[in-house]
Design a protein around this motif. Structure first.
Motif, short mmCIF file in Angstrom:
data_model
loop_
_atom_site.label_atom_id
_atom_site.label_comp_id
_atom_site.label_asym_id
_atom_site.label_seq_id
_atom_site.Cartn_x
_atom_site.Cartn_y
_atom_site.Cartn_z
N LYS A 505 -2.64 45.12 50.55
CA LYS A 505 -2.11 46.29 49.84
C LYS A 505 -0.89 45.89 49.02
O LYS A 505 0.09 45.38 49.56
N TYR A 506 -0.98 46.16 47.74
CA TYR A 506 0.09 45.77 46.82
C TYR A 506 0.90 46.99 46.40
O TYR A 506 0.37 48.07 46.27
N MET A 507 2.19 46.76 46.17
CA MET A 507 3.05 47.82 45.65
C MET A 507 3.65 47.36 44.34
O MET A 507 4.09 46.21 44.23
N TYR A 508 3.73 48.26 43.38
CA TYR A 508 4.39 47.95 42.11
C TYR A 508 5.91 48.06 42.32
O TYR A 508 6.43 49.08 42.77
N PHE A 509 6.61 47.00 41.95
CA PHE A 509 8.06 46.92 42.13
C PHE A 509 8.71 47.19 40.77
O PHE A 509 8.54 46.43 39.82
N ALA A 510 9.44 48.30 40.68
CA ALA A 510 9.95 48.74 39.37
C ALA A 510 11.24 48.03 38.98
O ALA A 510 11.61 48.00 37.81
N GLY A 511 11.96 47.46 39.98
CA GLY A 511 13.22 46.80 39.65
C GLY A 511 14.39 47.77 39.59
O GLY A 511 15.48 47.41 39.16
N ASP A 512 14.18 49.02 40.02
CA ASP A 512 15.26 50.00 40.03
C ASP A 512 15.64 50.34 41.47
O ASP A 512 14.78 50.40 42.35
N GLY A 513 16.91 50.59 41.69
CA GLY A 513 17.38 51.10 42.97
C GLY A 513 17.36 52.63 42.92
O GLY A 513 17.63 53.21 41.87
N ALA A 514 17.01 53.25 44.03
CA ALA A 514 16.94 54.72 44.05
C ALA A 514 16.97 55.22 45.48
O ALA A 514 16.90 54.44 46.43
#
Ligand code: WTA
Length: 656
Positions: A505-514
């Motif tokens: 299972k893959y997750m898209y990593f946006a590069g933003d902290g939130a």
């Protein structure tokens, strides 16, 4: 004050419900309706997207498979045949919209032009035929380097029509930046203009194209189509350069749209990462068409009576999805403005709203901060009563700017959609739906239906409410980027393996902290990598540093962002010099100019500080975190134990 700290957002408890009249007339009318659509999409994303693809778009041939997901590579609507230019133009011509205004354009000097759907279709077909005559065929890549004039949109649609892949390069970028992108994409042709108007001056464009192509630097470029806008003298190279106004009357306006595979490449758009050269983000036809279409329709709540204005430039993804493709696919009337608010005409934005009765206004926090600074007398002196919806994009909006926008521009009656997304996501991912979701100043609120967003730690484990973490997306969506142009590995590493995949299972990593609050609202805090956000535009530290180091005086450079009231971030460069060079004011000026020439004016550092050495870890990595504190005039915080040489920091402090 420009970035939202966790503390300040935690205290932000104001909640604004959509006005009842707005909700009643809206596409999505209530929280319950949003939640039921969201739940349906979550339960069966493929069915959700397939139903929308069927009802919202024209397909020459229906797809065989909705989603082919071989992580991290997704294919949507495989086997389907579609053309986005057909969906943006031809399908409206058989309806009353044929003679509806598609684009209303306002030039900076005050000239203007309206193109109906029929007129826009005609010009797109003509430019498509001109491109064919120039030898451009399906699959070829075409560079577009244009001011904000209708021909910029026409060029994009003409490429899409014949199946050529466009790569729009922001007109503010330099010849060097243009050359890199044309060479990387092996462009076959370039579409440009003599120049454009910005801040009462001509921004020369064709001359930059000439420079970019000098010395056979882009041998694949065979021809250059030039639109006449500013009419200054330019050189035309026989056999390569063609005037649009000369060829246009000679080409046919009949050019059927090519039947494209849903997964054929539509465009490549370059964006900055923290390391290496800009990445060519690849978007394909069918999924992007659907995603930009449906997000425009639901988030901007578009009706046929709306006059919609997005103030972005077509050189950025916002211009692609929300000036050109999304609005036109919906048959909307979109405003396009060549210029920006400037000292000679500080009220121009409000004049345009009044002149055309703009109902939906979508801009960026950096622009809102400029408007605030110019003073509320300007908007107050105009009639803005046509406005019914406001939007923002590009960086976190500080609650003060949000409240000003709400009060002064929206007159406390317009919902504000704060839209979080990226070049990579193709369209808006987290946002209020304006008739359904109550807003909180500074929060992008909830995910769009079909988007499964989460705050996780670096192991991909979900975090509890109010814990800061990484913004990730769990399921593919139609508008997602397909790869980095020519570099599948970089795509995999940057976006899909930062959080290690578990059980396939893959997750898209946006590069933003939130973080997500107890109501499920998302609060985006900004980039967690070394990407700068200057006036809502992403710039990689690496690009600016490389530009500095390419100057003979510079030995080493590290750049960081420093909070700036207007731009969000201003670039501060720490520079070590080669011997024989003196770090004086003249050199500072020269280096700033040099970066401007290498990349473009937006990358020009606001401040340059000379130093004997840069703070580094023992493994030789520059500790930008420390420099960031120094640049902001703060005490250096956090762990400094990994510093190789502490005296470097002490010296830098002394410089302060
Ligand atoms: C930032 C622009 C907070 C974020 C569409 C993201 C935002 C980067 C928002 C993408 C927002 C964009 N709130 N941050 N509403 N919108 N960002 O690719 O850091 O130019 O990763 O796309 O801008 O910038 P890009």
């Amino acid at each position: 004050m420009s970035d939202i700290s966790i503390e300040s957002t935690l205290q932000e408890e104001r909640l604004f419900s959509p006005p009842a009249a707005f909700s009643q007339a809206a596409q999505i009318k209530s929280l319950a309706e949003y939640e039921s659509i969201y739940a349906r999409a979550q339960a069966n994303p493929e069915q959700f997207w397939a139903e929308l693809a069927q009802s919202e778009l024209h397909w020459f041939k229906k797809w065989d498979k909705v989603l082919d997901w071989q992580p991290p590579f997704a294919k949507w609507f495989t086997g389907g045949k579609i053309n986005i230019s057909y969906n943006c133009l031809d399908r409206h011509l058989t309806t009353w919209r044929k003679n509806k205004a598609a684009l209303i354009w306002e030039g900076e000097p005050g000239d203007s032009r309206t193109l109906t759907y029929a007129q826009l279709h005609r010009e797109v077909c003509q430019m498509a035929n001109a491109l064919k005559q120039m030898g451009v065929a399906k699959g070829d890549l075409v560079g577009i380097y244009m001011p904000m004039i209708p021909e910029a949109a026409i060029a994009m649609l003409a490429c899409a029509r014949i199946g050529a892949v466009h790569t729009v390069v922001f007109g503010g970028f330099s010849a060097d930046a243009l050359r890199d992108r044309l060479a990387n994409g092996q462009a076959k042709a370039v579409i440009t203009a003599d120049g454009g108007w910005r801040k009462d001056a001509i921004v020369p464009l064709k001359i930059q194209v000439d420079k970019a192509l000098e010395n056979n630097a882009c041998p694949t470029v065979e021809s250059v189509l030039v639109v006449q806008r500013t009419k200054q003298d330019i050189e035309m190279l026989a056999g390569r350069d063609i005037w649009w106004h000369e060829i246009q009357p000679t080409v046919s306006a009949d050019c059927p749209a090519e039947e494209m595979d849903a997964e054929d490449m539509l465009f490549v758009l370059y964006t900055s990462g923290s390391t290496g050269k800009p990445k060519g983000v690849v978007h394909t036809t069918g999924g992007y068409n659907l995603y930009s279409h449906i997000t425009t329709k639901w988030i901007f709540d578009l009706n046929d009576t709306d006059v919609y204005w997005c103030t972005a430039d077509v050189g950025w993804i916002t211009g692609h999805s929300y000036i050109v493709y999304g609005p036109l696919s919906n048959g909307a009337t979109a405003i396009m403005y060549e210029g920006v608010a400037r000292p000679s005409n500080p009220g121009c934005m409000w004049d345009i709203i009044e002149k055309y009765g703009v109902t939906i206004f979508y801009t960026a926090p950096t622009a809102i901060r400029v408007f605030m600074k110019m003073g509320e007398e300007l908007p107050n002196a105009r009639n803005l009563s046509s406005l019914r919806l406001l939007g923002t994009v590009g960086e976190p909006i500080n609650p003060e700017a949000w409240m000003w926008y709400h009060r002064v521009i929206g007159k406390e009656k317009c919902p504000i959609v704060d839209t979080w997304w990226q070049t990579e996501t193709g369209g808006i991912m987290i946002t209020a739906l304006p008739g359904a979701i109550s807003t909180k100043p500074g929060s992008a609120t909830r995910p769009f239906p079909g988007i499964i967003a989460e705050i996780v730690d670096l192991d991909g484990e979900p975090l509890p409410a109010n814990s800061g973490g990484y913004l990730a997306v769990k399921h593919p969506w139609p508008g997602m980027m397909r790869t980095v142009y020519g570099d599948d590995e970089r795509f995999r590493k940057t976006y899909w393996e930062h959080i290690p995949p578990k059980d396939g299972k893959y997750m898209y990593f946006a590069g933003d902290g939130a973080r997500q609050d107890a109501d499920g609202y998302f609060w985006v805090m900004g980039r967690i990598d070394d990407v700068l956000n200057v006036s809502g535009h992403r710039l990689g530290t690496m690009e600016v540093e490389s530009a500095l180091v390419s100057h003979p005086s510079v030995a080493e450079a590290a750049v960081v962002g420093k909070p700036d009231e207007i731009k969000g971030e201003e670039i501060v460069a720490f520079v070590t010099l080669n011997s024989n060079y003196a770090g004086d004011d003249n050199l500072i000026k020269e280096l700033k100019k040099h970066v401007g020439n290498e990349i473009g004016a937006i990358a020009r550092p606001g401040e340059i500080r000379f130093t004997d050495a840069l703070p580094k870890t023992r493994s030789g990595k520059i500790m930008r975190r420390l420099l960031r504190d120094l640049a902001a005039g703060k005490e250096v915080s956090g762990d400094t134990s990994t510093l190789e040489d502490r005296s470097v920091l002490d010296k830098l402090r002394g410089n302060d």
